[in-house]
Design an enzyme around this catalytic site. Sequence first.
Site: not given
Ligand code: FE2
Length: 237
Positions: A105, A144, A154, A157, A159
């Site tokens: 991110y 990640y 994770r 995905h 959000h």
């Molecule tokens: Fe996330």
Amino acid sequence: MADLIAPETATVPLDPPYRFDDYRSTVLRSPGKALVVPPAGLTELTGPVFGTGDLRETDADLTVHGDGEAIGERIIVHGRVTDDRGKPVRNTLIEIWQANAAGRYIHSGDQHPAPLDPNFVGAGRCLTDDEGRYRFVSIKPGPYPWKNHHNAWRPAHIHLSLFGRAFTQRLVTQMYFPGDPLFFQDPIFNAIRDERARKRLISVYDHSVTSPEWATGYRFDIVVGGAEATPVADEEA
Ligand SMILES: [Fe+2]
């Protein structure tokens, strides 16, 4: 337009509990007492909403905000937002945010040693049309690590946040990708105890919206309210 998540309906059985011990941070941040919902005032019920004048066409394309091409598998993500009776939820703001193809991110809190992509912003938004449809162009996010437990990863995905007619009406959830091998060990995915509800967070590969030699496609329909509602999912990780 149907109400989205109004305060009085914020907890429905399909949604994950505030505390889910396998998801470690919920142990400390989940409320220890029953929630008290204050009465909604004019601000809550008639507050500002987004309109077409607030958005640019390019807001729905996460790949066109740099000087070059974003790295990764280009994807088209589309679907419909409907209420519990199948009627379209029109002109609702959908915002998305996600990691890049390497699972990173653009956020100071993400120090995972994977590369940032200067040509990928990782956030976008659009309004549903009169049929409740939406469409984004993006890059397939990578998984990640997140240190929730030993070797925790994770699943890939995206959000999503849906606004209703006021700031108190909001659905925050996550969209996953079919066949992800990381579902079994992910406490955010598995905190949704109802298996059918959990599977509603997995998008469907949709060859009909692919663009030859340019992008693959995924469909993710969202149902607001009712027994077949799309469950909420955590926005923190
Ligand atoms: Fe996330």
